[in-house]
Design an enzyme around this catalytic site. Structure first.
Site, mmCIF file in Angstrom:
data_model
loop_
_atom_site.group_PDB
_atom_site.id
_atom_site.type_symbol
_atom_site.label_atom_id
_atom_site.label_comp_id
_atom_site.label_asym_id
_atom_site.label_seq_id
_atom_site.Cartn_x
_atom_site.Cartn_y
_atom_site.Cartn_z
ATOM 1 N N HIS A 22 0.874 -1.180 0.000
ATOM 2 C CA HIS A 22 0.000 0.000 0.000
ATOM 3 C C HIS A 22 0.915 1.236 0.000
ATOM 4 O O HIS A 22 1.733 1.410 0.912
ATOM 5 C CB HIS A 22 -0.919 0.001 1.222
ATOM 6 C CG HIS A 22 -1.922 -1.103 1.173
ATOM 7 N ND1 HIS A 22 -2.277 -1.844 2.268
ATOM 8 C CD2 HIS A 22 -2.649 -1.583 0.131
ATOM 9 C CE1 HIS A 22 -3.192 -2.743 1.907
ATOM 10 N NE2 HIS A 22 -3.428 -2.609 0.614
ATOM 11 N N GLU A 42 1.752 3.759 3.010
ATOM 12 C CA GLU A 42 2.119 3.220 4.321
ATOM 13 C C GLU A 42 3.630 3.346 4.483
ATOM 14 O O GLU A 42 4.393 2.430 4.213
ATOM 15 C CB GLU A 42 1.596 1.787 4.442
ATOM 16 C CG GLU A 42 0.063 1.808 4.362
ATOM 17 C CD GLU A 42 -0.594 0.453 4.458
ATOM 18 O OE1 GLU A 42 -1.834 0.408 4.368
ATOM 19 O OE2 GLU A 42 0.115 -0.546 4.619
ATOM 20 N N HIS A 82 3.001 -3.352 6.995
ATOM 21 C CA HIS A 82 1.968 -2.350 6.689
ATOM 22 C C HIS A 82 1.807 -1.384 7.853
ATOM 23 O O HIS A 82 2.308 -1.627 8.955
ATOM 24 C CB HIS A 82 0.612 -3.046 6.469
ATOM 25 C CG HIS A 82 0.518 -3.824 5.211
ATOM 26 N ND1 HIS A 82 -0.266 -3.436 4.155
ATOM 27 C CD2 HIS A 82 1.120 -4.973 4.838
ATOM 28 C CE1 HIS A 82 -0.150 -4.318 3.174
ATOM 29 N NE2 HIS A 82 0.687 -5.269 3.563
ATOM 30 N N GLU A 138 0.924 -5.125 10.884
ATOM 31 C CA GLU A 138 0.457 -3.737 10.931
ATOM 32 C C GLU A 138 1.208 -3.037 12.059
ATOM 33 O O GLU A 138 1.107 -3.423 13.216
ATOM 34 C CB GLU A 138 -1.056 -3.680 11.196
ATOM 35 C CG GLU A 138 -1.916 -4.416 10.177
ATOM 36 C CD GLU A 138 -2.172 -3.612 8.905
ATOM 37 O OE1 GLU A 138 -1.744 -2.430 8.847
ATOM 38 O OE2 GLU A 138 -2.785 -4.166 7.978
#
Ligand code: ZN
Length: 345
Positions: free
Chosen positions: A62, A65, A160, A224
Site C-alpha cells: 500500500h 504506508e 503495513h 500492521e
C-alpha cells in the site's frame, strides 16, 4: 569502495525514480555479499555462505504506508554500505512504487487483494497493480526456488500500517494454515518485534502473506505497525523493536525473544465478516474508532437497508471498518478472543 549501480546506496530513491521498471544488475560487496537488482523495488542479497533461511521482507504494497518503506529502505542502505552484513538470503520488496510516488494506498486497485492468482481473474491483467502482483509472485517463487538444497526455512513479513488507530498499536494477521499448527517461534518473533496482538485467520485470502504461506510453505504474516503517516513524520523510535528484530534475523544475530506465554498476547479469530449489501450501508459509530474496539452485547454497529448488525458476543471487537467500500465488498471484520493452547508447533 561504494558501488556504482544504485546512486547514493539509496535503493528506495532509485526505485521511485524508475517506478515502471529497472534493468537487472548484479555486483558483489567487499564483505562477499552478492547484490542483485531484479526489478524496480526488488533487491536480493546472497551472503557467501547462504545460511539456512530464505527471508522476504516487503513494504509499500500500500503506497501511503510509509513507516515500513522507511524501515526497509534503511535496512537495504545499511547492507549496501556494509553496516549490516546479511548472513541469510534476503529479498526486499518495495511493493507498489507508482502508488508511493502518488502518495496513495493504490493507483487503481488494492494490490493486497490480488495475490494467489487473483490478478488474472475476472478482467485479467488490466492494470499495473494486477501486473505487479503477478510479477511479485514470480520474484518470490524465483527467490525460494533458487535457494541451495537442504533443510531450509522460508519467511515472508509483509509490513503495513493501518489507516486508523488501533487499541493495540501493532498487530499481525496470521494467514489461514488449513489446519496446520501455528508456530510458537513465530509468535515469539512477533513479540520481539513489539507485536503481541495476532489475528488468526480461518479462510483463504488474496493477500501477499497468505500467498507465501499457502503456495510456498513460508511462515508469513501481514504486520500492521501503527497508523499511517506521511514520509518523514514517522517517529522511528516507535519501530525500534521491529527494526532491531528484522536486522537480527537477516544478520543471523541473537534475537531477544521470550518464551511464548499466551497471557502476554491478545489472540483473536474472525467471528464474522460483514459485507456491504446496499448503497445504504451505514456504520453507527464514530469515523475514527480504533481497530479492536469492543462494545457491549446488543450495541448497534451498522445498518444496511433493513438489516441491522449488533454486537452478538462478549469481547467481540471490530477491525478494518470502512463504509466506503463497493457494494459486495467487506465493510468490517468482527473478531473474538481465542486460545491456541495445545495447538502450537
Ligand atoms: Zn496496508
Amino acid at each position: 569502495m561504494s558501488q556504482q549501480w544504485i546512486p547514493n546506496d539509496d535503493f528506495l530513491r532509485h526505485t521511485l525514480n524508475h517506478p515502471a521498471g529497472l534493468s537487472p544488475c548484479e555486483f558483489r560487496l567487499d564483505n562477499g555479499v552478492t547484490v542483485q537488482v531484479w526489478d524496480t523495488g526488488v533487491i536480493c542479497f546472497e551472503p557467501a555462505a547462504a545460511g539456512d533461511k530464505d527471508i522476504v521482507l516487503s513494504c509499500g504494497v500500500h503506497g501511503n504506508e510509509t513507516a515500513p518503506i522507511e524501515i526497509c529502505a534503511e535496512l537495504v542502505q545499511d547492507v549496501l554500505r556494509q553496516k549490516l552484513a546479511p548472513k541469510q538470503r534476503t529479498l526486499v520488496l518495495i511493493g507498489n512504487p507508482a502508488a508511493i510516488n502518488a502518495g496513495k494506498r493504490e493507483v487503481e486497485e488494492n494490490l493486497n487483494r490480488l495475490f494467489s492468482g487473483h490478478h488474472s481473474k475476472g478482467a485479467g491483467l488490466i492494470n499495473d497493480e494486477r501486473k505487479r502482483a503477478l510479477a511479485l509472485e514470480q520474484y518470490v517463487t524465483r527467490f525460494y526456488q533458487q535457494a541451495p538444497k537442504g533443510t531450509r526455512k522460508r519467511y515472508l513479513y509483509d509490513l503495513h500500517t493501518a489507516i486508523r488507530g488501533s487499541r493495540f498499536e501493532k498487530f499481525a494477521v496470521y494467514p489461514f494454515l488449513h489446519g496446520k499448527p501455528w508456530q510458537k517461534n513465530q509468535l515469539e518473533f512477533l513479540q520481539a518485534c513489539g507485536v503481541s496482538t495476532v489475528l488468526l485467520m480461518q479462510t483463504a485470502a488474496s493477500t501477499f502473506s497468505y500467498y507465501a504461506s499457502n503456495t510456498h510453505g513460508a511462515d508469513a504474516f501481514t504486520i500492521e505497525l501503527g497508523k499511517v503517516r506521511p514520509f518523514g513524520q514517522n517517529d522511528m523510535n516507535r519501530f525500534s523493536e521491529v527494526r532491531t528484530s528484522l536486522r537480527a534475523l537477516v544478520a543471523d544475530a541473537a534475537l531477544k525473544t521470550q518464551d511464548f506465554d499466551e497471557a502476554n498476547f491478545h489472540l483473536y479469530e474472525v467471528y464474522r465478516s460483514i459485507h456491504k449489501q446496499t448503497q445504504d450501508f451505514k456504520l453507527h459509530f464514530a469515523d475514527d474508532v480504533e481497530n479492536f474496539t469492543t462494545y457491549p452485547v446488543g450495541t448497534l454497529l451498522a445498518t444496511d437497508g433493513d438489516t441491522e448488525y449488533r454486537v452478538e458476543q462478549e469481547g467481540e471487537a471490530l477491525i478494518f471498518p470502512n463504509a466506503k467500500v463497493a457494494v459486495g465488498q467487506r465493510a468490517m471484520l468482527m473478531v473474538i478472543p481465542r486460545s491456541v493452547k495445545g495447538q502450537l508447533a
